[in-house]
Design an enzyme around this catalytic site. Structure first.
Site, PDB file in Angstrom:
ATOM      1  N   SER A 118       0.830  -1.207   0.000  1.00 43.95           N
ATOM      2  CA  SER A 118       0.000   0.000   0.000  1.00 43.95           C
ATOM      3  C   SER A 118       0.857   1.247   0.000  1.00 43.95           C
ATOM      4  O   SER A 118       0.349   2.341  -0.250  1.00 43.95           O
ATOM      5  CB  SER A 118      -0.854   0.038   1.270  1.00 43.95           C
ATOM      6  N   HIS A 139      -1.216  -2.592  -7.055  1.00 43.00           N
ATOM      7  CA  HIS A 139      -1.879  -2.354  -5.765  1.00 43.00           C
ATOM      8  C   HIS A 139      -3.391  -2.503  -5.923  1.00 43.00           C
ATOM      9  O   HIS A 139      -4.055  -1.634  -6.487  1.00 43.00           O
ATOM     10  CB  HIS A 139      -1.505  -0.950  -5.264  1.00 43.00           C
ATOM     11  N   GLU A 151      -3.759   0.146  -8.709  1.00 39.72           N
ATOM     12  CA  GLU A 151      -2.741   1.165  -8.986  1.00 39.72           C
ATOM     13  C   GLU A 151      -1.531   0.468  -9.597  1.00 39.72           C
ATOM     14  O   GLU A 151      -1.046  -0.520  -9.043  1.00 39.72           O
ATOM     15  CB  GLU A 151      -2.309   1.867  -7.694  1.00 39.72           C
ATOM     16  N   ASN A 190      -3.436   6.087  -1.235  1.00 42.41           N
ATOM     17  CA  ASN A 190      -3.170   6.167   0.207  1.00 42.41           C
ATOM     18  C   ASN A 190      -2.529   7.483   0.626  1.00 42.41           C
ATOM     19  O   ASN A 190      -2.668   7.888   1.784  1.00 42.41           O
ATOM     20  CB  ASN A 190      -2.343   4.963   0.668  1.00 42.41           C
TER      21      ASN A 190
HETATM   22  N1  LIG Z   1      -5.978  -4.329   4.130  1.00 42.97           N
HETATM   23  C1  LIG Z   1      -6.220  -3.545   3.078  1.00 42.97           C
HETATM   24  O1  LIG Z   1      -7.263  -2.913   2.985  1.00 42.97           O
HETATM   25  C2  LIG Z   1      -5.194  -3.471   1.973  1.00 42.97           C
HETATM   26  C3  LIG Z   1      -5.571  -2.910   0.749  1.00 42.97           C
HETATM   27  C4  LIG Z   1      -4.646  -2.865  -0.297  1.00 42.97           C
HETATM   28  C5  LIG Z   1      -3.354  -3.360  -0.104  1.00 42.97           C
HETATM   29  N2  LIG Z   1      -3.008  -3.883   1.111  1.00 42.97           N
HETATM   30  C6  LIG Z   1      -1.641  -4.404   1.252  1.00 42.97           C
HETATM   31  O2  LIG Z   1      -1.678  -5.803   1.037  1.00 42.97           O
HETATM   32  C7  LIG Z   1      -0.645  -6.443   1.811  1.00 42.97           C
HETATM   33  C8  LIG Z   1      -1.271  -7.481   2.709  1.00 42.97           C
HETATM   34  O3  LIG Z   1      -2.196  -6.844   3.550  1.00 42.97           O
HETATM   35  P1  LIG Z   1      -3.420  -7.638   4.197  1.00 42.97           P
HETATM   36  O4  LIG Z   1      -4.406  -6.626   4.605  1.00 42.97           O
HETATM   37  O5  LIG Z   1      -3.796  -8.778   3.319  1.00 42.97           O
HETATM   38  O6  LIG Z   1      -2.688  -8.201   5.524  1.00 42.97           O
HETATM   39  P2  LIG Z   1      -3.060  -9.504   6.369  1.00 42.97           P
HETATM   40  O7  LIG Z   1      -2.443  -9.306   7.704  1.00 42.97           O
HETATM   41  O8  LIG Z   1      -4.518  -9.794   6.279  1.00 42.97           O
HETATM   42  O9  LIG Z   1      -2.300 -10.677   5.567  1.00 42.97           O
HETATM   43  C9  LIG Z   1      -0.911 -10.784   5.487  1.00 42.97           C
HETATM   44  C10 LIG Z   1      -0.619 -12.276   5.293  1.00 42.97           C
HETATM   45  O10 LIG Z   1       0.782 -12.449   5.006  1.00 42.97           O
HETATM   46  C11 LIG Z   1       1.150 -13.706   5.562  1.00 42.97           C
HETATM   47  N3  LIG Z   1       2.601 -13.782   5.660  1.00 42.97           N
HETATM   48  C12 LIG Z   1       3.427 -13.157   6.531  1.00 42.97           C
HETATM   49  N4  LIG Z   1       4.715 -13.525   6.304  1.00 42.97           N
HETATM   50  C13 LIG Z   1       4.685 -14.388   5.251  1.00 42.97           C
HETATM   51  C14 LIG Z   1       5.690 -15.113   4.548  1.00 42.97           C
HETATM   52  N5  LIG Z   1       6.976 -14.999   4.864  1.00 42.97           N
HETATM   53  N6  LIG Z   1       5.312 -15.912   3.533  1.00 42.97           N
HETATM   54  C15 LIG Z   1       4.007 -16.029   3.181  1.00 42.97           C
HETATM   55  N7  LIG Z   1       3.004 -15.374   3.822  1.00 42.97           N
HETATM   56  C16 LIG Z   1       3.350 -14.555   4.847  1.00 42.97           C
HETATM   57  C17 LIG Z   1       0.450 -13.685   6.921  1.00 42.97           C
HETATM   58  O11 LIG Z   1       0.381 -15.001   7.460  1.00 42.97           O
HETATM   59  C18 LIG Z   1      -0.915 -13.115   6.540  1.00 42.97           C
HETATM   60  O12 LIG Z   1      -1.849 -14.126   6.201  1.00 42.97           O
HETATM   61  C19 LIG Z   1       0.057  -5.324   2.570  1.00 42.97           C
HETATM   62  O13 LIG Z   1       1.172  -4.907   1.849  1.00 42.97           O
HETATM   63  C20 LIG Z   1      -1.006  -4.233   2.619  1.00 42.97           C
HETATM   64  O14 LIG Z   1      -0.462  -2.941   2.755  1.00 42.97           O
HETATM   65  C21 LIG Z   1      -3.900  -3.975   2.142  1.00 42.97           C
END
Ligand SMILES: NC(=O)c1ccc[n+]([C@@H]2O[C@H](COP(=O)([O-])OP(=O)(O)OC[C@H]3O[C@@H](n4cnc5c(N)ncnc54)[C@H](O)[C@@H]3O)[C@@H](O)[C@H]2O)c1
Length: 285
Positions: A118, A139, A151, A190
């Site tokens: 993000s 993104h 994005e 963001n």
């Molecule tokens: N939450 C949102 O609204 C949103 C929106 C757009 C982008 N993002 C981005 O997406 C990414 C993930 O966010 P999220 O909300 O899904 O987080 P989340 O916490 O729901 O999921 C992250 C996942 O990564 C896994 N993980 C951690 N280390 C790992 C590894 N070494 N190998 C494989 N898996 C691993 C965790 O077990 C977890 O399931 C981030 O970069 C976040 O900024 C989030």
């Protein structure tokens, strides 16, 4: 690009894997451990179930889509992929580690590596690999199966061919709409959204108004589909804080600094919908 790898199967990785499977692609998802796999698998099953209930797909289509996804805990399973999309937690060190690992297991020089970050500048991840010209930001937004936007973020070293392939993948294969962003923390959305969410948290923290009134103000007064505190709960307070920190590190502007209330709630594990409590409670998550 028909063989897709997704690293991380949380809120976003599960949605990205689902839309790739629904676009008839072969998907391998890699999670950190078996517990992560079972949570991710359940999220995808539930989301596909909602799509069936909403009449967007049949039960047979759901089964076919789900069968296209393989779940793994060994990153080596990604060795034959055409595109790998990283969607692990918003933590720069973790993402750099994952990019190094993926770069090591993938020998073919044509393979594209994308991040769903993000806020973390793509260059920081690209330089962890031997192929910075093949690294790009894709993104997606939450929930990925529903929201139409992606994005497209190119770093100073992303090649025009990589950008064009990534754009074709997002628009033609996944039928998303893209906006293009330069490689600055927070990109377009963001950089605008996070100061707004942090302002709402500061307003609540100062006792200026209740959470319900802050959210109702933006829903009923400004026609937003959801208020800022409910949206922060949906995004995840940990992710919101991490994004704010990346923005603050990049620009050193006070409007990006996470307010103490956000930090305390993250320390307390009150991360929003995903833990059942944030600014609101979610007993049936
Ligand atoms: N939450 C949102 O609204 C949103 C929106 C757009 C982008 N993002 C981005 O997406 C990414 C993930 O966010 P999220 O909300 O899904 O987080 P989340 O916490 O729901 O999921 C992250 C996942 O990564 C896994 N993980 C951690 N280390 C790992 C590894 N070494 N190998 C494989 N898996 C691993 C965790 O077990 C977890 O399931 C981030 O970069 C976040 O900024 C989030």
């Amino acid at each position: 690009m028909r063989r897709i790898g997704v690293v991380g199967c949380g809120l976003m990785g599960s949605g990205i894997a689902e839309i790739c499977a629904r676009a008839e692609l072969d998907v391998i998802v890699v999670e950190a451990d078996e517990a992560g796999v079972s949570i991710g698998r359940r999220q995808i099953e539930n989301s596909l179930g909602r799509a069936v209930a909403a009449g967007k797909m049949s039960g047979t289509q759901r089964a076919v889509a789900f069968d296209r996804i393989t779940f793994e805990t060994d990153i080596g399973a990604l060795h034959d992929r055409d595109l790998v999309i990283e969607a692990v937690s918003e933590d720069e060190d973790l993402k750099v580690h994952v990019f190094k690992q993926v770069d090591k297991v993938i020998e073919h020089e044509k393979v594209l590596l994308a991040s769903n970050t993000s806020s973390i500048p793509i260059m920081k991840l690209a330089m962890a690999t031997r192929r910075p010209e093949k690294v790009v930001g894709l993104h997606f937004f939450n929930p990925a199966p529903v929201l139409p936007l992606v994005e497209l973020v190119t770093s100073l070293l992303t090649s025009p061919e990589t950008a064009a392939k990534a754009e074709r993948f997002a628009t033609t294969t996944l039928r998303k709409r893209i906006v293009r962003s330069k490689d600055r923390a927070g990109f377009v959305v963001n950089a605008l959204l996070i100061p707004y969410l942090l302002s709402a948290i500061r307003m609540l923290e100062s006792g200026f108004a209740t959470a319900e009134d802050i959210d109702a103000g933006m829903v009923d007064g400004c026609a937003h589909p959801m208020g800022p505190l409910a949206l922060t709960d949906l995004i995840g307070l940990d992710t919101t804080k991490a994004v704010a920190e990346s923005l603050y590190e990049e620009f050193k502007e006070a409007l990006y600094a996470p307010p103490p209330l956000l930090s305390r709630m993250v320390e307390a594990g009150l991360l929003g919908r995903k833990t059942g409590r944030g600014f609101y409670e979610y007993p049936n998550r």
